[in-house]
Design a protein around this motif. Structure first.
Motif, short mmCIF file in Angstrom:
data_model
loop_
_atom_site.label_atom_id
_atom_site.label_comp_id
_atom_site.label_asym_id
_atom_site.label_seq_id
_atom_site.Cartn_x
_atom_site.Cartn_y
_atom_site.Cartn_z
N LYS A 239 0.85 -1.19 0.00
CA LYS A 239 0.00 0.00 0.00
C LYS A 239 0.88 1.24 0.00
N CYS A 240 0.71 2.08 -1.01
CA CYS A 240 1.41 3.37 -1.05
C CYS A 240 0.50 4.43 -0.45
N LYS A 241 0.85 5.70 -0.64
CA LYS A 241 0.06 6.78 -0.05
C LYS A 241 -1.37 6.78 -0.59
N ASP A 242 -1.54 6.36 -1.85
CA ASP A 242 -2.87 6.43 -2.46
C ASP A 242 -3.42 5.08 -2.90
N LYS A 243 -2.59 4.27 -3.56
CA LYS A 243 -3.07 3.02 -4.13
C LYS A 243 -2.09 1.89 -3.81
N GLU A 244 -2.35 0.73 -4.41
CA GLU A 244 -1.47 -0.42 -4.21
C GLU A 244 -0.45 -0.52 -5.33
N LEU A 245 0.72 -1.05 -5.00
CA LEU A 245 1.81 -1.24 -5.94
C LEU A 245 2.38 -2.64 -5.75
N VAL A 246 2.57 -3.34 -6.85
CA VAL A 246 3.21 -4.66 -6.80
C VAL A 246 4.70 -4.49 -7.07
N ILE A 247 5.51 -5.15 -6.25
CA ILE A 247 6.96 -5.20 -6.46
C ILE A 247 7.37 -6.67 -6.58
N ALA A 248 8.16 -6.98 -7.61
CA ALA A 248 8.57 -8.36 -7.87
C ALA A 248 10.08 -8.43 -8.01
N VAL A 249 10.76 -8.73 -6.93
CA VAL A 249 12.23 -8.81 -6.92
C VAL A 249 12.62 -10.27 -7.16
N GLY A 250 13.07 -10.56 -8.37
CA GLY A 250 13.35 -11.94 -8.72
C GLY A 250 14.79 -12.36 -8.56
N ASN A 251 15.70 -11.41 -8.30
CA ASN A 251 17.11 -11.78 -8.12
C ASN A 251 17.79 -10.75 -7.22
N ASP A 252 19.02 -11.02 -6.86
CA ASP A 252 19.71 -10.17 -5.88
C ASP A 252 20.14 -8.83 -6.47
N SER A 253 20.36 -8.77 -7.78
CA SER A 253 20.67 -7.48 -8.41
C SER A 253 19.47 -6.54 -8.30
N GLN A 254 18.27 -7.09 -8.52
CA GLN A 254 17.06 -6.28 -8.38
C GLN A 254 16.86 -5.86 -6.92
N TRP A 302 6.48 5.88 -6.98
CA TRP A 302 7.31 4.70 -6.77
C TRP A 302 7.41 3.85 -8.03
N SER A 303 6.31 3.72 -8.76
CA SER A 303 6.32 2.91 -9.98
C SER A 303 7.32 3.46 -10.99
N ARG A 304 7.30 4.78 -11.17
CA ARG A 304 8.23 5.41 -12.10
C ARG A 304 9.67 5.23 -11.63
N ALA A 305 9.93 5.49 -10.35
CA ALA A 305 11.29 5.39 -9.82
C ALA A 305 11.82 3.96 -9.88
N LEU A 306 10.99 3.00 -9.53
CA LEU A 306 11.43 1.61 -9.52
C LEU A 306 11.71 1.10 -10.93
N ASN A 307 10.82 1.40 -11.86
CA ASN A 307 11.03 0.92 -13.23
C ASN A 307 12.24 1.59 -13.87
N GLU A 308 12.49 2.85 -13.56
CA GLU A 308 13.68 3.52 -14.07
C GLU A 308 14.96 2.88 -13.56
N ASN A 309 14.88 2.24 -12.40
CA ASN A 309 16.06 1.59 -11.81
C ASN A 309 16.07 0.07 -12.01
N GLY A 310 15.21 -0.41 -12.90
CA GLY A 310 15.23 -1.82 -13.26
C GLY A 310 14.59 -2.76 -12.26
N VAL A 311 13.70 -2.23 -11.42
CA VAL A 311 12.99 -3.08 -10.46
C VAL A 311 11.58 -3.34 -10.99
N PRO A 312 11.22 -4.59 -11.30
CA PRO A 312 9.88 -4.88 -11.81
C PRO A 312 8.81 -4.44 -10.81
N SER A 313 7.92 -3.57 -11.26
CA SER A 313 6.85 -3.09 -10.38
C SER A 313 5.72 -2.58 -11.24
N ALA A 314 4.53 -2.50 -10.65
CA ALA A 314 3.37 -2.01 -11.38
C ALA A 314 2.27 -1.64 -10.41
#
Length: 391
Positions: A239-254, A302-314
Motif C-alpha cells: 500500500k502506497c500513499k494512495d493506491k497499491e503497488l506490486v513489487i517483484a524482486v526476482g534476483n539479488d541485483s534487483q 514509486w512505480s516510475r522510480a522503480l522501473n527507471e532503476n530496473g525493479v519490476p513493479s506495477a
C-alpha cells in the motif's frame, strides 16, 4: 495474409465457458465455428446477466465472437442427421455434454469416426470420461475448490477466495485448443483424426505447478499469503500513499536496485537480507520496513522510480485504468465492433497479422437456414424441420 486455420470447420456442441472459450480461440485463428444451440433457449450463458447489450448477455458476448449459431434439437433424429451431415465435411467437433450422453444420439466419437476418419473430436467435462466422478456435474468453482489452489488463495486466517475469473474453465479451454492443434498437426502426416478427453479438474490441478512440488518436497501445505509469494521476497503488493503497488524482486541485483531506489542502502549490506533465501527466512522483519517506506509516497512516484532503476513493479490497476494504459492501446487488445461496446480480441500476434474484424457474437439461430441450405436442404424441407421443432 490468411489466418492459420482458415478453411477448417468446427462443430461446436459446447455451452457455458470452457468449451466456448476453446472454440473462440479456434475462431480467432480463422476456423469456421458453427455453434449448435437448443431451439428457443440456446447456450445458458445467454441469460447470465445483467448487464445485457442489445439483448445479449455480456457473458455470452465475451466467449462467442466470430461464430455462427444454428439451433438444433438433438433429441430428434432429424437434428442428429444434420450433425452427421456436417461431420462429413468438418475437421473438428468439440462437445461439453455429460460423459456418455451423446451416445444416445449416435453422435459419439466411435460412430462419427466412421463418417470421417480425419475428425478431431474433443470432449470437455467437469471430471473427464473416466473415474469415480465422471458423472458428477462440474462448474469452474467446483474444480477450483478441489484443486488445492483455492485452499492457498486469500489471506491467512480468513476464508478461501475464488479468483474473479473462472480459471478452471480457462485452463481446460486452453488445453483443449492446444490438444486440437496438436492433433491437426499429426493429421497432416497420418491422415487420421483423434479423440481428446479434457476435464476441468485435471486442467486446474495441473496449474498447481510449484505448489505441488513444494508439497511433495516438504510434506507441508502451502500457506495462504495474500499477494505474497512463498519462495520469493519481496514479491507482493504494498500500500502506497494512495493506491497499491506490486513489487517483484526476482534476483539479488534487483534487490540491490530496490534498496537504492527506496533509500535503504543499509539494508542491502545486511547479511540477513543479502540473498533471496535469507529474505524468505526473514520475511517478517523485512516486509514491514519496506511497507513503511512505500507508504510515504504515491504509487505513480514509486512505480516510475522503480522501473527507471530496473525493479519490476506495477500499480494494481482497476479495469478502467487498464483500458486507458498506453501499452494496451498500442497492442490493440480492444477493438470497436458492430455491437455497442468494444470487445477483447485475441492476444496472439503474427508477423504478418490478419487485420480483419471478427463478427460479434451471434444471435440465437441466426445462421440455421443458411447452413442448412449449404447442406442441400430446400426451403420446404427447412420449413418442415421447423414445424417438427427439430430446429
Amino acid at each position: 495474409m490468411a489466418q492459420p486455420l482458415k478453411g477448417l470447420r468446427v462443430i461446436d456442441l459446447t455451452k457455458d465457458f470452457a468449451g466456448p472459450f476453446c472454440t473462440m480461440i479456434l475462431s480467432d485463428l480463422g476456423a469456421e465455428v458453427i455453434k449448435v444451440e437448443k431451439p428457443g433457449y440456446g447456450d445458458e450463458t445467454r441469460s447470465w446477466g445483467p448487464p445485457f447489450v442489445k439483448g445479449l448477455s455480456h457473458y455470452f458476448l465475451s466467449l462467442n465472437r466470430g461464430k455462427k449459431s444454428i439451433t438444433l434439437d438433438l433429441k430428434t433424429t432429424a437434428a442428429q442427421k444434420i450433425i452427421r451431415q456436417l461431420v462429413q465435411d468438418s475437421d473438428i467437433l468439440v462437445e461439453s455434454f455429460r460423459p456418455g450422453s451423446l451416445t444416445q444420439y449416435n453422435l459419439d466419437y466411435a460412430r462419427l469416426r466412421r463418417l470421417n476418419k480425419a475428425l478431431v473430436y474433443c470432449s470437455i467435462s467437469g471430471f473427464g470420461q473416466t473415474g469415480p466422478y465422471r458423472d458428477r456435474p462440474g462448474y469452474d468453482i467446483v474444480a477450483f475448490a478441489m484443486s488445492g489452489i483455492m485452499s492457498t488463495t486469500g489471506e491467512e486466517g480468513r476464508p478461501s477466495v475464488r479468483v474473479s475469473i473462472p480459471v478452471a474453465d480457462i485452463a481446460a479451454g486452453h488445453y483443449a485448443s492446444t490438444a486440437i492443434l496438436a492433433c491437426l498437426s499429426r493429421r497432416l502426416v497420418t491422415g487420421r483424426g483423434e479423440y481428446i478427453d479434457i476435464s476441468l479438474y485435471d486442467s486446474i490441478v495441473s496449474w498447481l505447478s510449484y505448489l505441488a512440488t513444494y508439497y511433495f518436497a516438504t510434506g507441508k501445505e502451502p500457506r495462504r499469503m495474500g499477494s505474497a509469494h512463498p519462495s520469493i521476497v519481496p514479491y507482493q503488493a504494498f500500500k502506497c500513499k494512495d493506491k497499491e503497488l506490486v513489487i517483484a524482486v526476482g534476483n539479488d541485483s534487483q534487490w540491490q536496485a530496490l534498496c537504492r531506489t527506496l533509500g535503504f542502502e543499509r539494508l542491502s549490506e545486511e547479511k540477513r537480507f543479502s540473498t533471496n533465501p535469507d529474505r524468505v527466512r526473514n520475511r517478517a522483519k523485512l516486509i514491514p520496513m519496506l511497507a513503511g517506506r512505500l507508504r510515504k509516497n504515491t504509487t505513480a512516484y514509486w512505480s516510475r522510480a522503480l522501473n527507471e532503476n530496473g525493479v519490476p513493479s506495477a500499480p494494481v490497476y482497476k479495469i478502467a485504468e487498464m483500458v486507458r494504459d498506453p501499452q494496451i492501446k498500442n497492442r490493440g487488445l480492444f477493438k470497436s465492433t458492430r455491437s455497442d461496446i468494444p470487445e477483447l480480441v485475441s492476444p496472439i500476434r503474427f508477423i504478418k497479422d490478419h487485420k480483419g474484424f471478427s463478427n460479434p457474437a451471434p444471435r440465437l439461430g441466426q445462421d440455421t437456414r443458411k447452413v442448412l441450405q449449404e447442406l442441400g436442404y430446400s426451403k420446404a424441407s427447412i420449413k418442415k424441420l421447423a414445424e417438427n421443432k427439430a430446429i
